[in-house]
Scaffold this motif. Sequence first.
Motif, PDB file in Angstrom:
ATOM      1  N   VAL A 122       1.326  -1.360   0.400  1.00 54.18           N
ATOM      2  CA  VAL A 122      -0.135  -0.143   0.094  1.00 54.18           C
ATOM      3  C   VAL A 122       0.516   1.365   0.000  1.00 54.18           C
ATOM      4  O   VAL A 122       1.739   1.717   1.049  1.00 54.18           O
ATOM      5  N   PRO A 123       0.713   1.747  -0.912  1.00 46.71           N
ATOM      6  CA  PRO A 123       2.082   3.099  -1.557  1.00 46.71           C
ATOM      7  C   PRO A 123       1.605   4.015   0.037  1.00 46.71           C
ATOM      8  O   PRO A 123      -0.111   4.320   0.558  1.00 46.71           O
ATOM      9  N   GLU A 124       2.549   4.589   0.706  1.00 46.72           N
ATOM     10  CA  GLU A 124       1.899   5.358   1.934  1.00 46.72           C
ATOM     11  C   GLU A 124       0.995   6.840   1.436  1.00 46.72           C
ATOM     12  O   GLU A 124      -0.415   7.735   2.391  1.00 46.72           O
ATOM     13  N   LEU A 125       1.513   7.286   0.309  1.00 47.98           N
ATOM     14  CA  LEU A 125       0.452   8.268  -0.075  1.00 47.98           C
ATOM     15  C   LEU A 125      -0.729   8.318   0.283  1.00 47.98           C
ATOM     16  O   LEU A 125      -1.858   8.582   0.393  1.00 47.98           O
ATOM     17  N   ARG A 126      -1.219   7.040  -0.381  1.00 45.06           N
ATOM     18  CA  ARG A 126      -2.514   6.761  -1.219  1.00 45.06           C
ATOM     19  C   ARG A 126      -3.364   6.136   0.250  1.00 45.06           C
ATOM     20  O   ARG A 126      -4.247   6.520   0.595  1.00 45.06           O
ATOM     21  N   TYR A 127      -2.189   4.965   1.318  1.00 48.17           N
ATOM     22  CA  TYR A 127      -2.868   4.963   2.503  1.00 48.17           C
ATOM     23  C   TYR A 127      -3.584   6.485   3.458  1.00 48.17           C
ATOM     24  O   TYR A 127      -4.104   6.655   4.556  1.00 48.17           O
ATOM     25  N   GLY A 128      -2.522   7.475   3.342  1.00 50.20           N
ATOM     26  CA  GLY A 128      -2.852   8.896   4.124  1.00 50.20           C
ATOM     27  C   GLY A 128      -3.737   9.585   3.830  1.00 50.20           C
ATOM     28  O   GLY A 128      -4.602  10.236   3.998  1.00 50.20           O
ATOM     29  N   ALA A 129      -3.888   8.799   2.555  1.00 51.53           N
ATOM     30  CA  ALA A 129      -5.486   9.891   1.900  1.00 51.53           C
ATOM     31  C   ALA A 129      -7.036   9.385   1.583  1.00 51.53           C
ATOM     32  O   ALA A 129      -7.766   9.558   1.163  1.00 51.53           O
ATOM     33  N   TRP A 130      -6.938   8.646   2.365  1.00 49.57           N
ATOM     34  CA  TRP A 130      -8.282   6.545   2.733  1.00 49.57           C
ATOM     35  C   TRP A 130      -8.819   7.819   3.579  1.00 49.57           C
ATOM     36  O   TRP A 130      -8.751   8.293   4.714  1.00 49.57           O
ATOM     37  N   PRO A 131     -10.211   7.951   4.091  1.00 45.75           N
ATOM     38  CA  PRO A 131     -10.928   7.964   4.764  1.00 45.75           C
ATOM     39  C   PRO A 131     -10.603   7.223   6.246  1.00 45.75           C
ATOM     40  O   PRO A 131     -10.307   6.218   5.704  1.00 45.75           O
ATOM     41  N   ALA A 132     -11.396   7.431   6.875  1.00 41.68           N
ATOM     42  CA  ALA A 132     -10.282   7.121   8.208  1.00 41.68           C
ATOM     43  C   ALA A 132     -11.602   5.311   8.587  1.00 41.68           C
ATOM     44  O   ALA A 132     -10.281   4.415   9.380  1.00 41.68           O
ATOM     45  N   ALA A 133     -12.519   5.451   7.782  1.00 41.91           N
ATOM     46  CA  ALA A 133     -13.463   4.135   8.053  1.00 41.91           C
ATOM     47  C   ALA A 133     -11.552   2.919   7.522  1.00 41.91           C
ATOM     48  O   ALA A 133     -11.844   1.645   7.830  1.00 41.91           O
ATOM     49  N   MET A 134     -11.103   3.460   6.455  1.00 47.87           N
ATOM     50  CA  MET A 134     -11.344   2.553   5.648  1.00 47.87           C
ATOM     51  C   MET A 134      -9.553   2.255   5.728  1.00 47.87           C
ATOM     52  O   MET A 134      -8.667   1.515   5.793  1.00 47.87           O
ATOM     53  N   ARG A 135      -9.092   3.651   6.220  1.00 53.16           N
ATOM     54  CA  ARG A 135      -7.379   3.136   7.230  1.00 53.16           C
ATOM     55  C   ARG A 135      -7.752   2.041   8.351  1.00 53.16           C
ATOM     56  O   ARG A 135      -6.493   1.455   8.634  1.00 53.16           O
ATOM     57  N   GLU A 136      -9.078   2.408   9.179  1.00 52.80           N
ATOM     58  CA  GLU A 136      -9.029   1.411  10.317  1.00 52.80           C
ATOM     59  C   GLU A 136      -8.754  -0.137  10.171  1.00 52.80           C
ATOM     60  O   GLU A 136      -8.551  -0.682  11.082  1.00 52.80           O
ATOM     61  N   GLY A 137      -9.560  -0.013   8.469  1.00 53.72           N
ATOM     62  CA  GLY A 137      -9.660  -1.877   8.183  1.00 53.72           C
ATOM     63  C   GLY A 137      -8.560  -1.888   8.072  1.00 53.72           C
ATOM     64  O   GLY A 137      -8.137  -3.562   8.046  1.00 53.72           O
ATOM     65  N   PHE A 138      -7.716  -1.366   7.473  1.00 52.53           N
ATOM     66  CA  PHE A 138      -6.148  -1.458   7.002  1.00 52.53           C
ATOM     67  C   PHE A 138      -5.332  -1.895   8.396  1.00 52.53           C
ATOM     68  O   PHE A 138      -4.213  -1.947   7.828  1.00 52.53           O
ATOM     69  N   ALA A 139      -5.561  -0.972   9.305  1.00 50.93           N
ATOM     70  CA  ALA A 139      -4.415  -0.362  11.139  1.00 50.93           C
ATOM     71  C   ALA A 139      -3.738  -2.281  10.731  1.00 50.93           C
ATOM     72  O   ALA A 139      -2.500  -1.720  11.205  1.00 50.93           O
ATOM     73  N   ASP A 140      -4.718  -2.797  11.095  1.00 54.78           N
ATOM     74  CA  ASP A 140      -3.670  -4.536  11.966  1.00 54.78           C
ATOM     75  C   ASP A 140      -2.493  -4.608  10.880  1.00 54.78           C
ATOM     76  O   ASP A 140      -1.627  -5.363  11.288  1.00 54.78           O
ATOM     77  N   ALA A 141      -2.985  -4.332   9.344  1.00 53.74           N
ATOM     78  CA  ALA A 141      -2.449  -4.841   9.096  1.00 53.74           C
ATOM     79  C   ALA A 141      -0.570  -4.060   8.035  1.00 53.74           C
ATOM     80  O   ALA A 141       0.581  -4.481   7.369  1.00 53.74           O
ATOM     81  N   ARG A 142      -0.475  -3.627   8.580  1.00 54.59           N
ATOM     82  CA  ARG A 142       0.257  -1.711   8.282  1.00 54.59           C
ATOM     83  C   ARG A 142       1.465  -2.084  10.033  1.00 54.59           C
ATOM     84  O   ARG A 142       1.064  -1.727  10.988  1.00 54.59           O
TER      85      ARG A 142
END
Length: 160
Positions: free
Chosen positions: A124-144
């Motif tokens: 996951v490119p960090e810039l893309r991750y940072g631009a995601w809505p919070a709900a989307m980032r939260e779903g991926f947080a455990d993988a990061r």
Amino acid sequence: MPHPDNAPRFDDLERFALGDIAALPPDMLLDLQTTSHTETARVKRLRDRLEAGIAQRYEAAAATERAAQGKTSGTVRVEDEGVVIVADLPKKVSWDQDRLAVMAERIRAAGDDPTEYLEIAYRVPELRYGAWPAAMREGFADARSETTGKPVFRLEARVR
């Protein structure tokens, strides 16, 4: 290999034309090349030692400045007697590949295209991750996970 008294030394190469170097006997070229490798290794050891000493001197001040700025990584500047120390602590992000694969399947099952969010290799490119809505980032947080790289210190003369 012993050097004849008139044989060129490694430090003499600066004043030689390339053709003169090319014309040297193979055993001299081998000796000069061996010397160049030895000198390169010596200079690298000395540079590494110098950089370690600079890091020892400035890493606490850089960490304090980074904390004061609310940063866990990145570049900060501290000053010591007219010398500006530019201290960079790069951020390194890694992603749990198995968890990203699960997230890709969830996105696909929901009817969306996972490649809009993920690269095929499950990065996951960090810039893309940072631009995601919070709900989307939260779903991926455990993988990061996030770590830092080797600190880099560059000394600069202060501009008066």
